[in-house]
Design a protein around this motif. Structure first.
Motif, PDB file in Angstrom:
ATOM      1  N   TYR A 284     -70.913 -27.184   5.765  1.00 10.50           N
ATOM      2  CA  TYR A 284     -69.878 -26.205   6.098  1.00 10.50           C
ATOM      3  C   TYR A 284     -69.078 -25.881   4.835  1.00 10.50           C
ATOM      4  CZ  TYR A 284     -71.164 -27.817  10.734  1.00 10.50           C
ATOM      5  OH  TYR A 284     -71.875 -28.150  11.851  1.00 10.50           O
ATOM      6  N   THR A 285     -69.617 -24.977   4.049  1.00 11.14           N
ATOM      7  CA  THR A 285     -68.995 -24.625   2.767  1.00 11.14           C
ATOM      8  C   THR A 285     -67.958 -23.514   2.907  1.00 11.14           C
ATOM      9  OG1 THR A 285     -70.826 -23.091   2.331  1.00 11.14           O
ATOM     10  CG2 THR A 285     -71.034 -25.342   1.478  1.00 11.14           C
ATOM     11  N   GLU A 286     -67.987 -22.761   4.007  1.00  8.80           N
ATOM     12  CA  GLU A 286     -67.008 -21.697   4.241  1.00  8.80           C
ATOM     13  C   GLU A 286     -65.887 -22.240   5.114  1.00  8.80           C
ATOM     14  OE1 GLU A 286     -66.715 -17.257   6.332  1.00  8.80           O
ATOM     15  OE2 GLU A 286     -68.666 -18.230   5.997  1.00  8.80           O
ATOM     16  N   TYR A 287     -64.647 -22.075   4.668  1.00  9.04           N
ATOM     17  CA  TYR A 287     -63.521 -22.619   5.432  1.00  9.04           C
ATOM     18  C   TYR A 287     -62.240 -21.851   5.101  1.00  9.04           C
ATOM     19  CZ  TYR A 287     -62.722 -25.037   1.001  1.00  9.04           C
ATOM     20  OH  TYR A 287     -62.529 -25.331  -0.328  1.00  9.04           O
ATOM     21  N   LYS A 288     -61.249 -22.028   5.965  1.00  9.50           N
ATOM     22  CA  LYS A 288     -59.913 -21.462   5.787  1.00  9.50           C
ATOM     23  C   LYS A 288     -58.908 -22.597   5.873  1.00  9.50           C
ATOM     24  CE  LYS A 288     -56.405 -18.538   5.950  1.00  9.50           C
ATOM     25  NZ  LYS A 288     -55.959 -17.749   4.784  1.00  9.50           N
ATOM     26  N   GLU A 289     -58.026 -22.695   4.883  1.00  8.16           N
ATOM     27  CA  GLU A 289     -57.066 -23.793   4.818  1.00  8.16           C
ATOM     28  C   GLU A 289     -55.774 -23.424   5.552  1.00  8.16           C
ATOM     29  OE1 GLU A 289     -58.195 -26.202   0.754  1.00  8.16           O
ATOM     30  OE2 GLU A 289     -56.756 -24.558   0.600  1.00  8.16           O
ATOM     31  N   PHE A 290     -55.234 -24.432   6.261  1.00  5.53           N
ATOM     32  CA  PHE A 290     -53.978 -24.292   6.982  1.00  5.53           C
ATOM     33  C   PHE A 290     -53.081 -25.474   6.642  1.00  5.53           C
ATOM     34  CE2 PHE A 290     -56.709 -21.600   9.497  1.00  5.53           C
ATOM     35  CZ  PHE A 290     -55.880 -20.574   9.920  1.00  5.53           C
ATOM     36  N   LEU A 291     -51.780 -25.223   6.731  1.00  2.20           N
ATOM     37  CA  LEU A 291     -50.791 -26.279   6.531  1.00  2.20           C
ATOM     38  C   LEU A 291     -50.220 -26.673   7.883  1.00  2.20           C
ATOM     39  CD1 LEU A 291     -49.403 -27.819   4.167  1.00  2.20           C
ATOM     40  CD2 LEU A 291     -47.538 -26.164   4.361  1.00  2.20           C
ATOM     41  N   VAL A 292     -50.135 -27.973   8.134  1.00  2.00           N
ATOM     42  CA  VAL A 292     -49.552 -28.489   9.366  1.00  2.00           C
ATOM     43  C   VAL A 292     -48.421 -29.437   8.984  1.00  2.00           C
ATOM     44  CG1 VAL A 292     -49.957 -29.768  11.499  1.00  2.00           C
ATOM     45  CG2 VAL A 292     -51.755 -28.291  10.581  1.00  2.00           C
ATOM     46  N   MET A 293     -47.225 -29.177   9.529  1.00  2.00           N
ATOM     47  CA  MET A 293     -46.045 -30.005   9.248  1.00  2.00           C
ATOM     48  C   MET A 293     -45.814 -30.917  10.446  1.00  2.00           C
ATOM     49  SD  MET A 293     -45.260 -28.760   6.264  1.00  2.00           S
ATOM     50  CE  MET A 293     -43.601 -29.305   5.917  1.00  2.00           C
ATOM     51  N   LEU A 294     -46.064 -32.210  10.263  1.00  2.00           N
ATOM     52  CA  LEU A 294     -45.986 -33.189  11.354  1.00  2.00           C
ATOM     53  C   LEU A 294     -44.669 -33.944  11.294  1.00  2.00           C
ATOM     54  CD1 LEU A 294     -49.608 -34.646  11.255  1.00  2.00           C
ATOM     55  CD2 LEU A 294     -48.677 -33.038  12.917  1.00  2.00           C
ATOM     56  N   SER A 295     -44.026 -34.082  12.441  1.00  3.11           N
ATOM     57  CA  SER A 295     -42.803 -34.872  12.531  1.00  3.11           C
ATOM     58  C   SER A 295     -43.083 -36.298  12.982  1.00  3.11           C
ATOM     59  CB  SER A 295     -41.826 -34.204  13.502  1.00  3.11           C
ATOM     60  OG  SER A 295     -42.428 -34.049  14.785  1.00  3.11           O
ATOM     61  N   ASP A 296     -44.306 -36.554  13.467  1.00  2.00           N
ATOM     62  CA  ASP A 296     -44.683 -37.911  13.890  1.00  2.00           C
ATOM     63  C   ASP A 296     -45.223 -38.704  12.699  1.00  2.00           C
ATOM     64  OD1 ASP A 296     -44.038 -37.178  16.469  1.00  2.00           O
ATOM     65  OD2 ASP A 296     -46.076 -36.472  16.894  1.00  2.00           O
ATOM     66  N   SER A 297     -45.350 -40.005  12.890  1.00  2.00           N
ATOM     67  CA  SER A 297     -45.914 -40.864  11.848  1.00  2.00           C
ATOM     68  C   SER A 297     -47.392 -40.547  11.649  1.00  2.00           C
ATOM     69  CB  SER A 297     -45.748 -42.339  12.221  1.00  2.00           C
ATOM     70  OG  SER A 297     -46.443 -43.167  11.307  1.00  2.00           O
TER      71      SER A 297
END
Length: 545
Positions: A284-297
């Protein structure tokens, strides 16, 4: 009578004396012997070695398939004294064995993975084995390298040689198996660490006819470990053969759904993956990056774990945690939310649907309908976590478009769920229970019992008085019932004992819950993962703090 005199005629004869025949014949024979000696010596060559252990000039022979084909003439040190120079020669009738790519090695007693070899040299002494190469050019008289170990593959055997590179820990030894579907088709010829590239590099050889199995789209991975897989279908234990388990090995195959591709070229370079599971993600060489901001540990969340929606894998966690220079400039690392980077890989859906779906754009759009990311537990025993995407109806129409892009990355809003919510509710329940006025309730109950005792004494005096006889019968009946009820509340009665026992159990339960509450305050996930042990407080001497 007169006599006449005649002069003798002297004739010089130019002939070789017979005495010279013997020296001439001797010289001719000597010249022939010298010529025959040098003519029969064969072709000379030079070997370079680290040491000359067991090699003796004039005695150590050179063999091919246990047949003498040459001999060592001279053993000396090089000009810089760093290696041994061995001069040998191959007999004339064996000259075709000597080619530019011929291989030489020392045969001596050894104990290896294939058993004991070279036992015959214990009495006869070591010898040098020669294997002819395949080069068709004329011999260039360049020095050969004398190896301490035999080659794993005969140069005359045809096949394909490939180079593998690995950034993983662990070393696959020389001679390990190269397998296809568990069947041995080759071996590892060299294994060395490249200091500059900081990688392990291997050269493998796959013999004919199995070389056709290697194409440009195949993937190589390491074998050798015991693989225990826990899933919803149960536990699966994969144990390789004893040979692979002890010395390791390399397997290769096409990833699921991949095409064969063009045939591999000689000395082509491939990446060596950690295990078979890793090769599935490599396609899987094709991808889209996303940012996730987690408040849990994020304890238990690691790189490479899946990103799923209702059990369907959509991507992979890329970086945990993920900080950039811009993030650290605008906010502290000790922020309430921890950033992680994930990859959404649309090709994963191509195995489920024929039409191509822009899943990345769909995720950004569906956040308005309550789509959120959260941490979920994938394994209760190890504490491993993964990222789950799901819809939460109470969050519908609560998406802030300003938060759709943060620090240059498309952002998926996160919410707390799963273990984090359970821990929060348990903490809230325990806090509420801890705040109950148990001590005041016990104190008030004791006061009520004391008042009941005084009321009981008064009733006894009334029942024994003469005025009791003059009271109406209904009132007398009521007083008698009240007297019986109060007797049940007297100390020593069954009801009184049950009430005291219940209060003691409540107090005992609170004493037992106190350490749990303290532990949960120190470590919120102590219900799942063990908390670190605390040191007992040590008494201090008077005057010291």
């Amino acid at each position: 009578m007169a006599t006449s005199s005649k002069l003798a005629k002297i004739i010089k004869i130019r002939a070789i004396s017979a005495i010279w025949i013997i020296p001439i014949v001797t010289a001719i024979v000597g010249i022939w012997i010298i010529y025959a000696h040098f003519a029969d010596r064969g072709i000379s060559f030079t070997l370079l070695a680290k040491d000359a252990n067991g090699i003796i000039a004039g005695k150590t022979v050179i063999k091919n398939r246990s047949v003498d084909v040459g001999i060592v003439d001279e053993v000396t040190l090089s000009d810089d004294y760093k290696q041994v120079v061995i001069k040998g020669r191959i007999y004339n009738d064996m000259a075709p064995l000597l080619k530019n790519d011929s291989i030489f090695w020392v045969v001596k007693p050894e104990i290896g993975r294939d058993g004991v070899t070279g036992l015959g040299t214990i009495l006869s002494g070591v010898y040098i084995e020669l294997v002819a190469g395949n080069d068709t050019h004329s011999f260039q008289h360049k020095p050969f390298v004398l190896s301490d170990t035999p080659p794993l593959s005969d140069p005359s055997i045809k096949g394909i040689r490939l180079n593998l590179e690995s950034e993983q820990n662990g070393v696959i030894p020389r001679g390990a198996s190269v397998m296809f579907h568990g069947y041995r088709v080759g071996n590892v010829e060299t294994s060395e660490f490249d200091i500059e590239a900081r990688k392990m590099k291997y050269q493998i050889f796959i013999t004919k006819p199995y070389d056709v199995l290697v194409t440009q789209n195949v993937r190589f991975w390491k074998e050798g470990g015991i693989n225990l897989t826990l899933s919803s279908q149960g536990a699966s234990l994969d144990v390789p053969s004893l040979d692979v388990l002890m010395s390791g090995g390399i397997s290769f195959d096409l990833p699921d759904g991949s095409k064969l591709g063009a045939p591999a070229e000689q000395n082509a370079v491939y990446k060596l993956y950690e295990d078979k599971k890793a090769i599935k993600d490599s396609q899987y060489t094709e991808y889209k990056e996303f940012l996730v901001m987690l408040s849990d540990s994020i304890s238990g969340l690691s790189e490479g774990v899946p990103v799923e929606y209702h059990g369907i894998r959509l991507g992979t966690v890329s970086k945990v945690p993920f900080y950039t220079a811009e993030m650290l400039e605008k906010s502290s690392i000790l922020n309430k939310r921890v950033p992680i980077l994930i990859r959404i890989e649309p090709d994963r859906l191509s195995e489920l649907v024929d039409e191509k779906i822009d899943i990345a754009a769909l995720i950004m759009k569906e956040q308005e309908n309550g789509l959120r990311a959260s941490l979920k537990t994938s394994n209760m025993f190890t504490g491993a976590m993964y990222i789950d995407l799901d819809f939460y109806p109470d969050l519908k129409n609560k998406f802030d478009p300003k938060m759709a892009k943060q620090f240059g990355y498309d952002t998926i809003e996160a919410t707390s769920t799963g273990i984090a919510q359970i821990q929060s509710k348990v903490m809230q329940l325990l806090d509420n229970f801890n705040n109950l006025p148990i001590n005041n309730t016990v104190s008030q109950l004791n006061q009520s019992l004391a008042s009941s005792q005084r009321l009981m004494d008064s009733l006894n005096r009334v029942m024994a008085s003469k005025e009791m006889q003059n009271m109406p019968k209904d009132l007398q009946k009521t007083l008698r019932s009240l007297n019986e009820t109060m007797k049940e509340l007297q100390p020593g009665s069954e009801l009184n004992n049950q009430m005291k026992e219940s209060l003691q159990k409540v107090q005992q339960m609170m004493d037992e819950l106190t350490p749990l509450l303290n532990t949960l305050n120190d470590k919120s996930n102590a219900l799942i993962f063990s908390a670190p042990p605390k040191k007992d407080q040590e008494p201090q001497a008077k005057g010291k703090k």
